[in-house]
Design a protein around this motif. Structure first.
Motif, PDB file in Angstrom:
ATOM      1  N   UNK A  33       4.501   6.254  -4.821  1.00 49.70           N
ATOM      2  CA  UNK A  33       4.948   6.377  -6.210  1.00 49.70           C
ATOM      3  C   UNK A  33       3.797   6.504  -7.205  1.00 49.70           C
ATOM      4  N   UNK A  34       2.577   6.510  -6.722  1.00 51.97           N
ATOM      5  CA  UNK A  34       1.447   6.792  -7.589  1.00 51.97           C
ATOM      6  C   UNK A  34       0.893   5.606  -8.324  1.00 51.97           C
ATOM      7  N   UNK A  35       1.749   4.852  -9.008  1.00 52.74           N
ATOM      8  CA  UNK A  35       1.309   3.693  -9.765  1.00 52.74           C
ATOM      9  C   UNK A  35       2.421   2.660  -9.761  1.00 52.74           C
ATOM     10  N   UNK A  36       2.085   1.462  -9.308  1.00 53.96           N
ATOM     11  CA  UNK A  36       3.050   0.363  -9.215  1.00 53.96           C
ATOM     12  C   UNK A  36       2.467  -0.840  -9.946  1.00 53.96           C
ATOM     13  N   UNK A  37       3.229  -1.489 -10.825  1.00 55.01           N
ATOM     14  CA  UNK A  37       2.700  -2.652 -11.552  1.00 55.01           C
ATOM     15  C   UNK A  37       2.152  -3.726 -10.613  1.00 55.01           C
ATOM     16  N   UNK A  38       1.067  -4.362 -11.057  1.00 53.78           N
ATOM     17  CA  UNK A  38       0.430  -5.389 -10.242  1.00 53.78           C
ATOM     18  C   UNK A  38       1.376  -6.541  -9.940  1.00 53.78           C
ATOM     19  N   UNK A  82       0.831  -1.206   0.000  1.00 50.48           N
ATOM     20  CA  UNK A  82       0.000   0.000   0.000  1.00 50.48           C
ATOM     21  C   UNK A  82       0.866   1.258   0.000  1.00 50.48           C
ATOM     22  N   UNK A  83       1.954   1.243   0.771  1.00 57.54           N
ATOM     23  CA  UNK A  83       2.842   2.409   0.818  1.00 57.54           C
ATOM     24  C   UNK A  83       3.485   2.662  -0.534  1.00 57.54           C
ATOM     25  N   UNK A 114       3.414  -5.750  -6.880  1.00 62.64           N
ATOM     26  CA  UNK A 114       2.593  -5.785  -5.670  1.00 62.64           C
ATOM     27  C   UNK A 114       2.329  -7.225  -5.237  1.00 62.64           C
ATOM     28  N   UNK A 115       2.093  -8.112  -6.199  1.00 59.12           N
ATOM     29  CA  UNK A 115       1.894  -9.526  -5.872  1.00 59.12           C
ATOM     30  C   UNK A 115       3.166 -10.126  -5.301  1.00 59.12           C
ATOM     31  N   UNK A 116       4.307  -9.735  -5.853  1.00 60.03           N
ATOM     32  CA  UNK A 116       5.580 -10.237  -5.339  1.00 60.03           C
ATOM     33  C   UNK A 116       5.759  -9.851  -3.869  1.00 60.03           C
ATOM     34  N   UNK A 117       5.473  -8.604  -3.535  1.00 58.67           N
ATOM     35  CA  UNK A 117       5.618  -8.140  -2.147  1.00 58.67           C
ATOM     36  C   UNK A 117       4.741  -8.962  -1.215  1.00 58.67           C
ATOM     37  N   UNK A 118       3.500  -9.181  -1.597  1.00 59.31           N
ATOM     38  CA  UNK A 118       2.536  -9.831  -0.707  1.00 59.31           C
ATOM     39  C   UNK A 118       2.714 -11.338  -0.610  1.00 59.31           C
ATOM     40  N   UNK A 119       3.271 -11.978  -1.670  1.00 60.52           N
ATOM     41  CA  UNK A 119       3.260 -13.443  -1.746  1.00 60.52           C
ATOM     42  C   UNK A 119       4.651 -14.060  -1.717  1.00 60.52           C
ATOM     43  N   UNK A 120       5.625 -13.435  -2.355  1.00 55.07           N
ATOM     44  CA  UNK A 120       6.963 -14.040  -2.447  1.00 55.07           C
ATOM     45  C   UNK A 120       7.850 -13.616  -1.287  1.00 55.07           C
ATOM     46  N   UNK A 121       7.974 -12.317  -1.064  1.00 53.11           N
ATOM     47  CA  UNK A 121       8.874 -11.820  -0.033  1.00 53.11           C
ATOM     48  C   UNK A 121      10.192 -11.356  -0.605  1.00 53.11           C
TER      49      UNK A 121
END
Length: 250
Positions: free
Chosen positions: A99-104, A93-94, A107-114
């Motif tokens: 940065x206004x727009x971040x590729x999906x 979310x941060x 975002x999935x990598x942050x939440x699922x991979x680490x």
């Protein structure tokens, strides 16, 4: 957009390349469409596959006596993979807020991979750090003594100042997610690898020795067992052959 594109089911059926091509052609418009949720599901499935690949590589390297360590003179021990922590959702979310727009896909990598740090030394391949091992640091868990948000913010603020002072030469902003292949081997090198931002597309552009879609970069790295840069040593290929089996295509 008409009938359902069935991206997720087609992706799972092996049409990964076709699905990514369709999503990229839509650009940022997919976020405002009725299919934004399905596009995010495709990105999440990609991340689950990437995590499988990362965990498999780390498990195999560990079994072979690989030492994961930082790219410093002391070769400070570290972990090859740290799964998402309790702050991963907040970090995603941060990133969007800052940065206004971040590729999906990111975002999935942050939440699922680490966070991933494959830098280290293999007992049969002493120069393994020269193979450009996969590193992606988005949550910053490998360096708990410092704030990765401050690091990102410093780069963003500096780029904005460059844009104001000399817009013709400022270039695009690259969110720094990994040291380059030289710094991974603890020698002087160039700028960090990272994601070009802002970007509203489903999959973003990853900037390393060249620029290519993030998922294309990851597929290339996993095809090489996490060490894509050729070192010219026969040992690298023997190690690589033991690492690549069972890699899932993203």
């Amino acid at each position: 957009m008409g009938s359902s594109p069935r991206w997720l089911s087609r992706y799972k059926d092996g049409q990964q390349d076709q699905v990514w091509q369709e999503l990229r052609l839509l650009g940022g418009a997919v976020r405002e469409s009725e299919w934004a949720g399905e596009a995010q599901l495709v990105c999440d499935e990609m991340a689950h596959r990437a995590r499988h690949n990362v965990e498999l590589i780390v498990e195999r390297l560990t079994a072979e006596g690989y030492r994961f360590h930082r790219n410093d003179d002391e070769e400070t021990p570290t972990r090859g993979h740290i799964p998402p922590g309790p702050g991963a959702e907040a970090q995603a979310a941060w990133l969007q807020e800052r940065f206004g727009a971040v590729p999906m896909t990111l975002l999935s990598w942050v939440r699922i991979v680490g966070d991933v740090w494959l830098v280290g030394t293999h007992p049969q391949w002493a120069s393994s750090a020269s193979g450009d091992p996969l590193v992606l640091q988005v949550e910053g868990t490998h360096h708990p003594d410092s704030s990765i948000r401050d690091y990102f913010d410093e780069g963003w603020t500096g780029w904005q100042q460059d844009q104001a002072d000399d817009p013709d030469n400022a270039g695009l902003f690259v969110l720094p997610l990994a040291p380059d292949r030289y710094h991974k081997a603890n020698v002087s090198g160039g700028g960090p690898y990272g994601m070009v931002l802002p970007d509203r597309c489903v999959d973003g552009l990853f900037n390393w020795e060249t620029t290519m879609p993030f998922v294309s970069y990851l597929n290339w790295v996993f095809r090489e067992g996490g060490f894509p840069w050729p070192s010219g040593e026969a040992t690298q290929w023997r190690v690589r052959r033991r690492l690549v089996g069972g890699m899932l295509r993203l």
